[in-house]
Design an enzyme around this catalytic site. Structure first.
Site, PDB file in Angstrom:
ATOM      1  N   ASP A 207      -0.196   1.085   2.549  1.00 16.82           N
ATOM      2  CA  ASP A 207      -0.397  -0.300   2.138  1.00 16.82           C
ATOM      3  C   ASP A 207      -1.253  -0.378   0.879  1.00 16.82           C
ATOM      4  O   ASP A 207      -1.834   0.617   0.449  1.00 16.82           O
ATOM      5  CB  ASP A 207      -1.040  -1.110   3.271  1.00 16.82           C
ATOM      6  CG  ASP A 207      -2.160  -0.339   3.988  1.00 16.82           C
ATOM      7  OD1 ASP A 207      -2.707   0.610   3.406  1.00 16.82           O
ATOM      8  OD2 ASP A 207      -2.490  -0.706   5.121  1.00 16.82           O
TER       9      ASP A 207
ATOM     10  N   ASP B  28      -8.017  -5.559  15.779  1.00 18.40           N
ATOM     11  CA  ASP B  28      -7.021  -6.487  16.337  1.00 18.40           C
ATOM     12  C   ASP B  28      -5.692  -5.798  16.651  1.00 18.40           C
ATOM     13  O   ASP B  28      -4.700  -6.453  16.930  1.00 18.40           O
ATOM     14  CB  ASP B  28      -6.790  -7.671  15.371  1.00 18.40           C
ATOM     15  CG  ASP B  28      -6.256  -7.226  14.010  1.00 18.40           C
ATOM     16  OD1 ASP B  28      -6.028  -6.004  13.808  1.00 18.40           O
ATOM     17  OD2 ASP B  28      -6.053  -8.103  13.140  1.00 18.40           O
TER      18      ASP B  28
ATOM     19  N   HIS C  59      -3.942  -3.895  14.539  1.00 19.42           N
ATOM     20  CA  HIS C  59      -3.004  -3.711  13.420  1.00 19.42           C
ATOM     21  C   HIS C  59      -2.860  -2.240  13.046  1.00 19.42           C
ATOM     22  O   HIS C  59      -3.780  -1.444  13.242  1.00 19.42           O
ATOM     23  CB  HIS C  59      -3.384  -4.575  12.207  1.00 19.42           C
ATOM     24  CG  HIS C  59      -4.591  -4.133  11.449  1.00 19.42           C
ATOM     25  ND1 HIS C  59      -5.600  -4.994  11.074  1.00 19.42           N
ATOM     26  CD2 HIS C  59      -4.960  -2.917  10.966  1.00 19.42           C
ATOM     27  CE1 HIS C  59      -6.514  -4.318  10.408  1.00 19.42           C
ATOM     28  NE2 HIS C  59      -6.161  -3.059  10.329  1.00 19.42           N
TER      29      HIS C  59
ATOM     30  N   GLU D 283      -0.553  -7.361  10.790  1.00 17.51           N
ATOM     31  CA  GLU D 283      -1.463  -8.112  11.652  1.00 17.51           C
ATOM     32  C   GLU D 283      -0.726  -8.595  12.903  1.00 17.51           C
ATOM     33  O   GLU D 283       0.509  -8.565  12.954  1.00 17.51           O
ATOM     34  CB  GLU D 283      -2.014  -9.313  10.873  1.00 17.51           C
ATOM     35  CG  GLU D 283      -2.844  -8.917   9.647  1.00 17.51           C
ATOM     36  CD  GLU D 283      -4.231  -8.355  10.000  1.00 17.51           C
ATOM     37  OE1 GLU D 283      -4.404  -7.774  11.083  1.00 17.51           O
ATOM     38  OE2 GLU D 283      -5.140  -8.496   9.145  1.00 17.51           O
TER      39      GLU D 283
HETATM   40  P1  PGA Z   1     -11.014   1.897   9.752  1.00 22.26           P
HETATM   41  O1  PGA Z   1      -9.757   0.949   9.495  1.00 22.26           O
HETATM   42  O2  PGA Z   1     -10.462   3.294   9.858  1.00 22.26           O
HETATM   43  O3  PGA Z   1     -11.869   1.722   8.553  1.00 22.26           O
HETATM   44  O4  PGA Z   1     -11.652   1.451  11.003  1.00 22.26           O
HETATM   45  C1  PGA Z   1      -8.607   1.095  10.265  1.00 22.26           C
HETATM   46  C2  PGA Z   1      -7.617  -0.015   9.941  1.00 22.26           C
HETATM   47  O5  PGA Z   1      -8.058  -1.166   9.712  1.00 22.26           O
HETATM   48  O6  PGA Z   1      -6.415   0.243   9.946  1.00 22.26           O
END
Ligand code: PGA
Length: 259
Positions: A65, A134, A136, A141
């Site tokens: 992304d 959440d 994702h 999302e």
């Molecule tokens: P993080 O992010 O590894 O910084 O916790 C994971 C994500 O939001 O996909």
């Protein structure tokens, strides 16, 4: 789905590096993720490159992304993040590291073009995934179609709040839109490897692994995949119900059966 529980976040990174190493040695196409979770893995792979000569020269990489509106040179762009934290420290060819075009005039076309590039490269052999609080994956999302393709998404306010730490703690600096591989795109990778560490991920991991498959928890799409692996530390596994069985299955894995 295979669930593997390790003691610490560092152990998660080391085991994930073992899985990645066998793909790297075959010159496979790697799906890379940003965020803080994969850093232990990237650091271990950099160490193996420097100390054991692990070479990425035959590999191609696709990012999951990118923020809309940030140039590749912006220090919080995901392309720059991967470059600074990983690809500039190994011997992968810069021309073989791809990311969605966050500056495209037409994000819809850019998403379609990105999926085509992945297909033309023969698809992703191993896709690394982090998970949001959440549920994702990528930036899909809650509510994302389980068959979605690379496209523009609007970030959930919780994700903006979670990511503000990378923008001087200032939520107003976090872009609100992103281009992300869709859940359908991600699901086409031949192996999905999701890493989760820390207590903050415990609910999301429990929903992903033991909840129903539902768009409200995008990562639950892993339950449909033929080869999905979740490696988490004790804290991220703390809300799973079947931990005894996951440990038993891993401890009794036949020698010939790879992760
Ligand atoms: P993080 O992010 O590894 O910084 O916790 C994971 C994500 O939001 O996909």
């Amino acid at each position: 789905m295979e669930v593997i529980i390790r003691d610490t976040a560092e152990d998660v990174g080391t085991l994930a590096a073992d899985v990645f190493e066998s793909h790297i040695k075959k010159g496979h196409t790697l799906g890379l993720a940003t965020g803080s979770t994969p850093l232990a893995l990237y650091n271990e792979l950099i160490r193996r490159h420097r100390e054991s000569g692990l070479s990425f020269a035959g590999c191609t990489a696709f990012l999951l992304d990118e923020y809309v509106g940030l140039p590749r040179t912006h220090e919080q762009s995901y392309y720059r993040f991967i470059r600074d934290n990983f690809t500039s420290k190994i011997d992968i060819d810069d021309d073989k590291v791809f990311s969605p075009d966050g500056l495209a005039d037409n994000p819809t076309d850019a998403g379609i073009a990105y999926d085509s590039m992945i297909n033309e490269a023969g698809g992703v052999d191993i896709q690394l995934l982090g998970i949001g609080t959440d549920g994702h994956i990528g930036f899909n999302e809650p509510g994302s179609s389980l068959t979605s393709r690379t496209r523009l998404k609007t970030l959930h306010p919780q994700t903006i709040a979670d990511n503000a730490r990378f923008f001087d703690g200032d939520e107003s600096k976090v872009p609100h839109h992103v281009l992300t591989q869709g859940l359908g795109t991600i699901s086409e990778a031949r192996h999905l490897l999701l890493l989760a560490t820390g207590e903050g991920k415990a609910d999301a991991v429990a929903m992903t692994v033991e909840g129903p498959v539902a768009a409200v928890c995008p990562a639950s799409v892993l339950q449909f995949h033929q080869h999905a692996t979740v490696i988490c530390d004790e804290a991220a596994a703390s809300k799973l119900k079947l931990t005894k069985y996951y440990r038993y299955a891993y401890d009794n894995k036949p020698d010939w059966q790879e992760i």
